[in-house]
Enzyme design. Structure first.
Site, PDB file in Angstrom:
ATOM      1  N   TYR A 174       2.326  -5.355  -4.090  1.00  0.00           N
ATOM      2  CA  TYR A 174       1.652  -4.659  -2.998  1.00  0.00           C
ATOM      3  C   TYR A 174       0.159  -4.659  -3.290  1.00  0.00           C
ATOM      4  CZ  TYR A 174       0.197  -0.925   0.161  1.00  0.00           C
ATOM      5  OH  TYR A 174      -0.431  -0.208   1.144  1.00  0.00           O
TER       6      TYR A 174
ATOM      7  N   GLU B  32      -3.982  -4.725   4.348  1.00  0.00           N
ATOM      8  CA  GLU B  32      -2.812  -4.562   3.479  1.00  0.00           C
ATOM      9  C   GLU B  32      -2.002  -5.847   3.392  1.00  0.00           C
ATOM     10  OE1 GLU B  32       0.263  -0.999   3.507  1.00  0.00           O
ATOM     11  OE2 GLU B  32       1.019  -2.657   4.706  1.00  0.00           O
TER      12      GLU B  32
END
Ligand code: GDP
Ligand code: MN
Length: 377
Positions: free
Chosen positions: A100, A188
Protein backbone atom coordinates in the site's frame (compact mmCIF):
# COMPACT_ATOMS: atom_id res chain seq x y z
CA UNK A 1 -12.84 15.94 -8.09
CA UNK A 2 -12.28 12.21 -8.10
CA UNK A 3 -10.54 10.59 -11.02
CA UNK A 4 -11.42 7.16 -12.30
CA UNK A 5 -8.79 4.48 -11.97
CA UNK A 6 -7.99 4.59 -15.69
CA UNK A 7 -7.56 8.37 -15.56
CA UNK A 8 -5.39 8.23 -12.45
CA UNK A 9 -3.26 5.57 -14.12
CA UNK A 10 -2.84 7.81 -17.18
CA UNK A 11 -1.58 10.50 -14.85
CA UNK A 12 0.68 8.04 -13.02
CA UNK A 13 2.10 6.67 -16.27
CA UNK A 14 2.88 10.22 -17.42
CA UNK A 15 4.68 10.73 -14.11
CA UNK A 16 6.80 7.66 -14.79
CA UNK A 17 5.07 5.29 -12.37
CA UNK A 18 4.84 1.75 -13.81
CA UNK A 19 1.25 0.66 -14.51
CA UNK A 20 -0.09 -2.45 -16.27
CA UNK A 21 -0.89 -2.21 -19.99
CA UNK A 22 -4.59 -1.66 -20.37
CA UNK A 23 -7.48 -0.07 -22.23
CA UNK A 24 -10.60 1.76 -21.19
CA UNK A 25 -13.67 0.25 -22.87
CA UNK A 26 -17.38 0.98 -22.78
CA UNK A 27 -18.97 -2.04 -24.44
CA UNK A 28 -18.45 -5.82 -24.48
CA UNK A 29 -17.02 -5.90 -28.03
CA UNK A 30 -14.35 -3.38 -27.12
CA UNK A 31 -13.57 -5.52 -24.07
CA UNK A 32 -13.11 -8.54 -26.33
CA UNK A 33 -10.81 -6.53 -28.63
CA UNK A 34 -8.77 -5.34 -25.68
CA UNK A 35 -8.46 -8.91 -24.40
CA UNK A 36 -7.28 -10.10 -27.83
CA UNK A 37 -4.55 -7.51 -27.67
CA UNK A 38 -3.59 -8.04 -24.02
CA UNK A 39 -4.03 -11.79 -23.54
CA UNK A 40 -5.11 -12.93 -20.08
CA UNK A 41 -6.60 -9.90 -18.45
CA UNK A 42 -8.48 -8.32 -15.58
CA UNK A 43 -11.82 -6.63 -16.19
CA UNK A 44 -12.26 -3.71 -13.79
CA UNK A 45 -15.45 -1.68 -13.39
CA UNK A 46 -14.74 2.06 -13.20
CA UNK A 47 -16.50 3.83 -10.31
CA UNK A 48 -15.71 6.57 -7.87
CA UNK A 49 -15.67 4.09 -5.00
CA UNK A 50 -13.38 1.41 -3.64
CA UNK A 51 -14.09 -2.18 -2.67
CA UNK A 52 -14.85 -3.31 -6.20
CA UNK A 53 -12.83 -6.49 -5.79
CA UNK A 54 -14.96 -7.77 -2.93
CA UNK A 55 -18.19 -6.88 -4.71
CA UNK A 56 -17.32 -8.86 -7.85
CA UNK A 57 -16.55 -5.83 -9.99
CA UNK A 58 -12.98 -6.94 -10.66
CA UNK A 59 -12.65 -10.25 -12.44
CA UNK A 60 -10.00 -12.20 -14.25
CA UNK A 61 -10.59 -13.33 -17.82
CA UNK A 62 -8.67 -16.12 -19.52
CA UNK A 63 -10.03 -15.50 -23.01
CA UNK A 64 -11.54 -12.71 -25.07
CA UNK A 65 -14.90 -14.47 -24.93
CA UNK A 66 -14.77 -14.49 -21.18
CA UNK A 67 -13.71 -10.83 -21.10
CA UNK A 68 -16.69 -10.00 -23.29
CA UNK A 69 -19.09 -11.88 -21.00
CA UNK A 70 -17.67 -10.32 -17.87
CA UNK A 71 -17.95 -6.88 -19.46
CA UNK A 72 -21.57 -7.53 -20.43
CA UNK A 73 -22.27 -8.60 -16.86
CA UNK A 74 -20.73 -5.50 -15.27
CA UNK A 75 -21.79 -2.70 -17.64
CA UNK A 76 -25.04 -1.07 -16.62
CA UNK A 77 -24.87 -2.54 -13.11
CA UNK A 78 -24.89 -0.30 -10.08
CA UNK A 79 -22.03 -0.36 -7.61
CA UNK A 80 -22.33 1.73 -4.43
CA UNK A 81 -24.76 4.02 -6.22
CA UNK A 82 -22.61 4.42 -9.34
CA UNK A 83 -23.85 3.16 -12.65
CA UNK A 84 -21.03 1.34 -14.41
CA UNK A 85 -20.50 2.76 -17.88
CA UNK A 86 -16.83 2.06 -18.38
CA UNK A 87 -14.35 -0.70 -17.69
CA UNK A 88 -10.62 -0.91 -17.60
CA UNK A 89 -9.30 -4.05 -19.24
CA UNK A 90 -5.74 -4.71 -18.19
CA UNK A 91 -3.09 -7.35 -18.59
CA UNK A 92 -3.11 -9.68 -15.58
CA UNK A 93 -0.31 -9.06 -13.14
CA UNK A 94 1.11 -12.15 -11.43
CA UNK A 95 2.01 -10.86 -8.04
CA UNK A 96 3.88 -12.13 -5.00
CA UNK A 97 3.04 -9.21 -2.72
CA UNK A 98 0.49 -6.43 -2.43
CA UNK A 99 1.75 -3.23 -0.83
CA UNK A 100 0.00 0.00 0.00
CA UNK A 101 1.29 3.48 -0.80
CA UNK A 102 -0.50 6.81 -0.53
CA UNK A 103 0.05 10.53 -0.19
CA UNK A 104 -2.57 12.66 1.45
CA UNK A 105 -2.81 15.73 3.67
CA UNK A 106 -2.32 15.30 7.41
CA UNK A 107 -4.44 17.79 9.31
CA UNK A 108 -2.50 17.39 12.54
CA UNK A 109 0.89 18.33 11.07
CA UNK A 110 -0.65 20.44 8.28
CA UNK A 111 1.67 18.65 5.87
CA UNK A 112 1.55 16.06 3.16
CA UNK A 113 1.92 12.62 4.64
CA UNK A 114 3.03 9.42 2.94
CA UNK A 115 1.57 6.15 4.14
CA UNK A 116 2.97 2.73 3.31
CA UNK A 117 2.33 -0.86 4.27
CA UNK A 118 3.47 -4.30 3.21
CA UNK A 119 -0.09 -5.48 3.82
CA UNK A 120 -1.95 -3.72 1.02
CA UNK A 121 -4.78 -5.18 -1.03
CA UNK A 122 -8.45 -5.36 -0.31
CA UNK A 123 -8.21 -5.50 3.49
CA UNK A 124 -6.14 -2.40 4.21
CA UNK A 125 -8.93 -0.86 6.34
CA UNK A 126 -8.92 -3.97 8.50
CA UNK A 127 -5.13 -3.83 8.82
CA UNK A 128 -5.40 -0.19 9.87
CA UNK A 129 -7.94 -1.09 12.54
CA UNK A 130 -6.45 -4.33 13.90
CA UNK A 131 -2.70 -3.87 13.45
CA UNK A 132 -1.91 -0.16 12.99
CA UNK A 133 1.77 -0.96 13.60
CA UNK A 134 1.85 -2.56 10.13
CA UNK A 135 1.28 0.86 8.60
CA UNK A 136 4.13 3.36 8.46
CA UNK A 137 3.95 7.12 7.94
CA UNK A 138 6.25 9.84 6.76
CA UNK A 139 5.29 13.45 7.38
CA UNK A 140 6.78 15.40 4.49
CA UNK A 141 8.39 18.79 4.83
CA UNK A 142 6.98 20.65 1.80
CA UNK A 143 10.11 22.77 1.53
CA UNK A 144 12.19 19.70 0.62
CA UNK A 145 9.74 17.01 -0.44
CA UNK A 146 10.41 13.44 0.70
CA UNK A 147 14.14 12.72 0.69
CA UNK A 148 15.40 9.37 -0.54
CA UNK A 149 16.80 8.27 2.81
CA UNK A 150 13.44 9.06 4.42
CA UNK A 151 11.65 6.96 1.81
CA UNK A 152 14.08 4.07 2.33
CA UNK A 153 13.38 4.26 6.05
CA UNK A 154 9.64 4.36 5.30
CA UNK A 155 9.96 1.19 3.21
CA UNK A 156 11.78 -0.51 6.04
CA UNK A 157 9.28 0.56 8.71
CA UNK A 158 6.45 -0.58 6.44
CA UNK A 159 8.03 -4.03 6.26
CA UNK A 160 8.61 -4.10 2.50
CA UNK A 161 10.96 -6.63 0.93
CA UNK A 162 14.39 -4.88 0.86
CA UNK A 163 14.79 -6.06 -2.74
CA UNK A 164 11.88 -3.78 -3.69
CA UNK A 165 13.21 -0.69 -1.92
CA UNK A 166 14.89 0.97 -4.88
CA UNK A 167 11.76 0.77 -7.06
CA UNK A 168 9.55 1.75 -4.14
CA UNK A 169 11.58 4.89 -3.47
CA UNK A 170 11.42 5.87 -7.12
CA UNK A 171 7.65 5.35 -7.27
CA UNK A 172 7.05 7.15 -3.99
CA UNK A 173 9.06 10.16 -5.15
CA UNK A 174 7.08 10.31 -8.39
CA UNK A 175 3.77 9.84 -6.60
CA UNK A 176 4.56 12.74 -4.29
CA UNK A 177 5.51 14.88 -7.30
CA UNK A 178 2.24 14.23 -9.15
CA UNK A 179 0.27 14.73 -5.92
CA UNK A 180 1.88 18.13 -5.40
CA UNK A 181 1.81 19.23 -9.04
CA UNK A 182 -1.90 18.41 -9.39
CA UNK A 183 -3.02 19.99 -6.10
CA UNK A 184 -4.34 16.59 -5.10
CA UNK A 185 -5.85 15.74 -1.73
CA UNK A 186 -5.24 12.01 -2.20
CA UNK A 187 -2.96 9.90 -4.40
CA UNK A 188 -3.25 6.23 -3.53
CA UNK A 189 -1.89 3.00 -4.95
CA UNK A 190 -3.52 -0.07 -3.47
CA UNK A 191 -2.29 -2.57 -4.29
CA UNK A 192 1.21 -1.64 -5.30
CA UNK A 193 2.08 -5.08 -6.59
CA UNK A 194 5.40 -6.88 -6.65
CA UNK A 195 5.39 -9.23 -9.62
CA UNK A 196 6.91 -12.68 -9.83
CA UNK A 197 9.78 -11.04 -11.75
CA UNK A 198 10.37 -8.57 -8.90
CA UNK A 199 8.87 -5.55 -10.69
CA UNK A 200 6.93 -3.07 -8.55
CA UNK A 201 3.81 -1.80 -10.35
CA UNK A 202 0.68 0.24 -9.55
CA UNK A 203 -2.22 -2.20 -9.93
CA UNK A 204 -4.89 0.20 -8.68
CA UNK A 205 -5.05 3.98 -8.50
CA UNK A 206 -7.11 6.53 -6.65
CA UNK A 207 -6.70 10.25 -7.13
CA UNK A 208 -8.67 13.18 -5.72
CA UNK A 209 -7.97 16.75 -6.80
CA UNK A 210 -8.90 19.80 -4.78
CA UNK A 211 -11.75 21.42 -6.75
CA UNK A 212 -10.62 24.86 -5.65
CA UNK A 213 -7.36 24.39 -7.54
CA UNK A 214 -8.90 23.13 -10.78
CA UNK A 215 -8.74 26.56 -12.39
CA UNK A 216 -4.98 26.21 -12.66
CA UNK A 217 -5.01 22.69 -14.09
CA UNK A 218 -6.07 22.86 -17.71
CA UNK A 219 -4.60 19.37 -18.11
CA UNK A 220 -7.17 17.94 -15.68
CA UNK A 221 -10.24 19.58 -17.23
CA UNK A 222 -10.82 16.71 -19.65
CA UNK A 223 -11.27 14.50 -16.59
CA UNK A 224 -13.71 16.98 -15.11
CA UNK A 225 -16.03 16.68 -18.09
CA UNK A 226 -15.89 12.92 -17.92
CA UNK A 227 -16.33 12.58 -14.20
CA UNK A 228 -19.84 11.47 -13.29
CA UNK A 229 -20.67 13.88 -10.58
CA UNK A 230 -23.84 13.60 -8.63
CA UNK A 231 -26.36 15.26 -11.01
CA UNK A 232 -27.86 17.45 -8.28
CA UNK A 233 -24.43 18.57 -7.07
CA UNK A 234 -23.45 19.33 -10.66
CA UNK A 235 -26.61 21.42 -11.19
CA UNK A 236 -26.02 23.25 -7.90
CA UNK A 237 -22.48 23.99 -9.00
CA UNK A 238 -23.74 25.42 -12.31
CA UNK A 239 -26.14 27.68 -10.45
CA UNK A 240 -23.53 28.74 -7.92
CA UNK A 241 -25.20 27.08 -4.93
CA UNK A 242 -23.00 25.43 -2.31
CA UNK A 243 -24.58 22.01 -1.97
CA UNK A 244 -23.46 18.57 -0.85
CA UNK A 245 -25.81 15.60 -1.04
CA UNK A 246 -26.06 13.39 2.06
CA UNK A 247 -28.18 10.29 2.48
CA UNK A 248 -30.99 11.30 4.84
CA UNK A 249 -34.40 12.85 4.18
CA UNK A 250 -34.35 16.28 5.86
CA UNK A 251 -33.27 19.12 3.59
CA UNK A 252 -31.13 21.66 5.43
CA UNK A 253 -30.63 25.24 4.27
CA UNK A 254 -28.68 27.88 6.17
CA UNK A 255 -26.67 31.03 5.63
CA UNK A 256 -23.07 30.04 6.25
CA UNK A 257 -21.07 26.83 6.53
CA UNK A 258 -20.94 27.06 10.33
CA UNK A 259 -24.66 27.34 10.87
CA UNK A 260 -25.37 24.63 8.30
CA UNK A 261 -22.92 22.21 9.94
CA UNK A 262 -24.42 22.94 13.33
CA UNK A 263 -27.89 22.38 11.94
CA UNK A 264 -26.82 19.01 10.53
CA UNK A 265 -25.58 18.06 14.00
CA UNK A 266 -28.83 19.20 15.61
CA UNK A 267 -30.97 17.28 13.13
CA UNK A 268 -28.90 14.18 13.84
CA UNK A 269 -29.14 14.69 17.57
CA UNK A 270 -32.92 14.82 17.55
CA UNK A 271 -33.06 11.58 15.59
CA UNK A 272 -33.33 12.89 12.04
CA UNK A 273 -31.08 12.40 9.05
CA UNK A 274 -30.03 15.36 6.91
CA UNK A 275 -30.45 14.93 3.17
CA UNK A 276 -27.93 17.59 2.25
CA UNK A 277 -25.75 20.50 3.18
CA UNK A 278 -26.90 23.71 1.50
CA UNK A 279 -25.30 27.06 2.23
CA UNK A 280 -26.88 30.20 0.75
CA UNK A 281 -23.95 32.25 2.07
CA UNK A 282 -23.94 35.69 3.60
CA UNK A 283 -26.17 38.43 2.20
CA UNK A 284 -28.30 36.08 0.10
CA UNK A 285 -31.22 37.68 -1.72
CA UNK A 286 -34.63 36.19 -2.45
CA UNK A 287 -33.55 34.82 -5.84
CA UNK A 288 -30.65 32.94 -4.29
CA UNK A 289 -32.89 31.41 -1.66
CA UNK A 290 -35.30 30.30 -4.38
CA UNK A 291 -32.42 28.68 -6.32
CA UNK A 292 -31.16 26.91 -3.22
CA UNK A 293 -34.57 25.56 -2.28
CA UNK A 294 -35.25 24.32 -5.79
CA UNK A 295 -31.91 22.47 -5.73
CA UNK A 296 -32.69 20.91 -2.35
CA UNK A 297 -36.08 19.76 -3.63
CA UNK A 298 -34.51 18.01 -6.65
CA UNK A 299 -33.63 15.16 -4.29
CA UNK A 300 -36.68 12.91 -4.24
CA UNK A 301 -35.81 11.49 -0.81
CA UNK A 302 -36.71 14.80 0.84
CA UNK A 303 -39.52 14.55 3.42
CA UNK A 304 -39.08 17.94 5.07
CA UNK A 305 -36.95 21.09 4.89
CA UNK A 306 -35.40 23.05 7.72
CA UNK A 307 -34.24 26.61 7.20
CA UNK A 308 -31.87 27.94 9.81
CA UNK A 309 -31.00 31.57 9.21
CA UNK A 310 -29.09 33.88 11.46
CA UNK A 311 -29.35 37.38 10.08
CA UNK A 312 -26.14 39.36 10.05
CA UNK A 313 -25.67 40.79 6.60
CA UNK A 314 -28.31 38.31 5.49
CA UNK A 315 -31.73 39.88 5.98
CA UNK A 316 -34.57 37.77 7.33
CA UNK A 317 -37.16 39.49 5.15
CA UNK A 318 -35.13 38.73 1.99
CA UNK A 319 -34.86 35.07 2.95
CA UNK A 320 -38.58 34.93 3.71
CA UNK A 321 -39.37 36.49 0.33
CA UNK A 322 -37.21 33.89 -1.39
CA UNK A 323 -38.93 31.07 0.43
CA UNK A 324 -42.36 32.46 -0.45
CA UNK A 325 -41.45 32.97 -4.10
CA UNK A 326 -40.10 29.45 -4.22
CA UNK A 327 -43.19 27.93 -2.62
CA UNK A 328 -45.41 29.90 -5.02
CA UNK A 329 -43.60 28.58 -8.08
CA UNK A 330 -42.56 25.09 -7.01
CA UNK A 331 -45.70 23.32 -5.73
CA UNK A 332 -44.15 22.02 -2.53
CA UNK A 333 -46.02 19.30 -0.67
CA UNK A 334 -43.61 18.57 2.15
CA UNK A 335 -43.42 20.38 5.50
CA UNK A 336 -40.97 23.24 5.84
CA UNK A 337 -39.83 24.67 9.15
CA UNK A 338 -38.15 28.05 9.40
CA UNK A 339 -35.97 29.21 12.24
CA UNK A 340 -34.84 32.78 11.94
CA UNK A 341 -32.99 35.20 14.20
CA UNK A 342 -31.02 38.42 13.86
CA UNK A 343 -31.34 41.15 11.24
CA UNK A 344 -34.94 41.65 10.13
CA UNK A 345 -35.96 38.26 11.49
CA UNK A 346 -39.22 39.66 12.85
CA UNK A 347 -40.10 41.17 9.50
CA UNK A 348 -39.23 37.89 7.85
CA UNK A 349 -41.38 35.83 10.16
CA UNK A 350 -44.23 38.26 9.70
CA UNK A 351 -44.03 37.76 5.94
CA UNK A 352 -44.36 34.01 6.47
CA UNK A 353 -47.57 34.34 8.49
CA UNK A 354 -50.49 32.72 6.76
CA UNK A 355 -48.25 30.52 4.60
CA UNK A 356 -47.79 26.78 5.01
CA UNK A 357 -44.36 27.35 6.57
CA UNK A 358 -43.85 26.59 10.23
CA UNK A 359 -41.88 29.23 12.12
CA UNK A 360 -40.02 28.03 15.21
CA UNK A 361 -37.83 30.41 17.21
CA UNK A 362 -35.46 27.95 18.82
CA UNK A 363 -33.13 25.80 16.64
CA UNK A 364 -33.30 22.49 18.51
CA UNK A 365 -37.07 22.78 18.70
CA UNK A 366 -37.15 23.62 14.99
CA UNK A 367 -35.18 20.46 14.21
CA UNK A 368 -37.52 18.35 16.37
CA UNK A 369 -40.48 19.83 14.60
CA UNK A 370 -39.27 19.18 11.09
CA UNK A 371 -38.25 15.62 11.97
CA UNK A 372 -41.70 14.94 13.47
CA UNK A 373 -43.53 16.53 10.55
CA UNK A 374 -41.39 14.60 8.07
CA UNK A 375 -42.35 11.33 9.75
CA UNK A 376 -46.00 12.20 9.21
CA UNK A 377 -45.48 13.27 5.61
P1 GDP B 1 -10.62 -2.27 -5.36
O1 GDP B 1 -11.15 -3.51 -4.70
O2 GDP B 1 -11.74 -1.40 -5.86
O3 GDP B 1 -9.66 -1.51 -4.51
O4 GDP B 1 -9.84 -2.74 -6.68
P2 GDP B 1 -8.30 -3.19 -6.91
O5 GDP B 1 -7.88 -2.68 -8.23
O6 GDP B 1 -7.45 -2.83 -5.75
O7 GDP B 1 -8.39 -4.76 -7.03
C1 GDP B 1 -8.78 -5.57 -5.93
C2 GDP B 1 -7.99 -6.85 -5.94
O8 GDP B 1 -8.14 -7.53 -7.15
C3 GDP B 1 -6.49 -6.66 -5.76
O9 GDP B 1 -6.09 -6.47 -4.44
C4 GDP B 1 -5.98 -7.95 -6.34
O10 GDP B 1 -5.99 -8.96 -5.35
C5 GDP B 1 -6.98 -8.26 -7.43
N1 GDP B 1 -6.40 -7.83 -8.72
C6 GDP B 1 -6.49 -6.62 -9.31
N2 GDP B 1 -5.75 -6.60 -10.45
C7 GDP B 1 -5.20 -7.81 -10.56
C8 GDP B 1 -4.33 -8.41 -11.51
O11 GDP B 1 -3.90 -7.85 -12.50
N3 GDP B 1 -3.99 -9.69 -11.28
C9 GDP B 1 -4.44 -10.40 -10.22
N4 GDP B 1 -4.07 -11.65 -10.06
N5 GDP B 1 -5.24 -9.87 -9.32
C10 GDP B 1 -5.62 -8.61 -9.48
MN1 MN C 1 -7.65 -1.11 -4.54
Amino acid sequence: MKLYEFQAKELFARAGIPTPRGRMVSNPDEAADAARELGRCVVKAQAHAGGRGKAGFIKLADSHDQAKNLAAGMLGQTFKGFKIGRLLVEETVHFTAEYYLAVTVDRASKSPIMIASAMGGVDIEEVAASSPDKIANLVVDVAYGPLDFQLRALAQRAGLDPAATRQFVDIARRLYRVFLDSDASLAEINPLMVTAEGIVIAADAKFDVDDNALFRHAELLEYKEESEEDPIEAEAHRRGVTYVRLDGDIGVVGNGAGIVMTTLDIVNRVGGKPANFCDIGGGANAERVREALSIVLMDDKIRGVLFNVFGGITRGDEVAKGILEATASLDIKIPMVVRMAGTRAEEGLKLLEGSSLVPVAEPVEAARRVVALAKGA
